[in-house]
Write an enzyme that holds these catalytic residues in place. Sequence first.
Site, PDB file in Angstrom:
ATOM      1  N   ALA A  70      36.444  48.314  32.108  1.00 36.62           N
ATOM      2  CA  ALA A  70      36.886  49.648  32.762  1.00 36.62           C
ATOM      3  C   ALA A  70      36.986  50.705  31.787  1.00 36.62           C
ATOM      4  CB  ALA A  70      38.075  49.380  33.566  1.00 36.62           C
ATOM      5  N   HIS A 101      31.309  38.439  37.628  1.00 34.78           N
ATOM      6  CA  HIS A 101      32.751  39.117  37.378  1.00 34.78           C
ATOM      7  C   HIS A 101      32.948  38.642  36.130  1.00 34.78           C
ATOM      8  CE1 HIS A 101      37.162  38.800  38.446  1.00 34.78           C
ATOM      9  NE2 HIS A 101      36.648  40.115  37.947  1.00 34.78           N
ATOM     10  N   ASP A 102      33.354  39.710  35.126  1.00 34.52           N
ATOM     11  CA  ASP A 102      33.524  39.543  33.801  1.00 34.52           C
ATOM     12  C   ASP A 102      34.434  38.437  33.501  1.00 34.52           C
ATOM     13  OD1 ASP A 102      35.894  40.624  34.595  1.00 34.52           O
ATOM     14  OD2 ASP A 102      35.409  42.728  33.585  1.00 34.52           O
TER      15      ASP A 102
END
Length: 457
Positions: A12, A237-238
């Site tokens: 993010a 998904h990290d």
Amino acid sequence: MGNYYLAVDLGASGGRLIGGYLKDGRLMLEEIHRFENGMIRRGGSYCWDYNRIFSEILEGMKKCAQKGLSPVSMGIDTWGVDYVLTDRDGKVIGETYGYRDSRTEGMDRKLEEILTPEELYERTGILKASYNTIYQLMADRLQRPQVLDGAHSLLMVPDYLNYLLTGIRRCEYTEASTTQLLRCGEKEWDLELARMLGYPERIFLPVVAPGTRIGAVKEEIAELTGCRPAVTAVASHDTASAIAAIPEEGEFIYISSGTWSLMGTLLDAPICTAQSREANFTNEGGFGDKICFHKNLMGLWMIQSIRKEDGRGLDYGTICSMAEACEDFPSRVDVNHERFLAPESMTGEIRAFCRESGQQVPETMGELAGVVYHSLAESYAQTAEQLEKLTRKTYDRVLIVGGGSSAGYLNRLTEKALKRQVRTGLKEATAAGNILVQMVAEGEVPSYEEGKQMIEL
């Protein structure tokens, strides 16, 4: 050097392209390109600029070619819950909102008119959060129905970027599991749930497992960048990628530490009880048929925010030192309170919380950071106790991976608060897990279990 692989790891607050290869039986990583990321304000809303993000991916691929490197495969991992709606021709429909946008306020109440939170958790295993995809889609249905009506497919962020690279639309399991729209413990959309909520079934594409080959990059991209890799759906998904890189065997607690802190353990089957829901644990998809049973805690977002507001460009090591110098500052905050999710001023919000709760108000950067670090460590300790009760297991080891693993002061506070052995390392765990899945898919390593032993913490 064996085959070369490229991991696109998007967070993010920043993105990076990391190259990887095997040397003497060990996974070697090298940074190719790094860039800042973040939501932008557009039309009064928090949105993602995917054109800019994609241009940075292309820039990293160009740098790879300039170094004389030819990756055989590349994979993309990102944060969860956010998505892009596309029409039949693959063009974006509507705005590309981010999870911090306020449009989902009140959507939980709208959804609860159809299904209770208890029923939804039992059905999906995913903890309620106002920014989950299921609530974002409810906002679409009520606030921009023409967009949802015109949509042909829903692509999560890594799926959309894979589509831009290949022209092929697929949905990867671990990322799809963050939507709160999969059947609990399964790798399929809950289409009955979608119908109940008024979401068109056609937008939910078949779910593919991590390690699935998507296709080759488009010819125009290969010519532009000088790279011609295949694109693989990794554990996109990290969090799932980071956890996939942990070489530890047996029972342990993980903390994937970054903007968010994901704290939990790996399970063979989900826990969808009332107790786990009340304790705010979620069941997200992991690599190798594992369930990532964890709690989503506030991570270094608060530190990142006060650092930005401070304006001096202090590095995080310096901030840790400043906090340690204020070791005895007594105030604590509830780091998981919604007021810290997207405040106008994180500094002001921390001070307001302390003032309202009758505590000493932090003034300096050291005091502010100390409040956050101590509060995070205490949150970790509470979560570890809850985890042991829910799983009925005892854990004597805690492994911290991700960017936050280098926050030495926070890690020392965590070990003290948890009263358990804490190991740290593998700052680029997400990229390592990303590349490991590619290597398994390519057949360069015989199995995932053998491959993860090639990763060093």
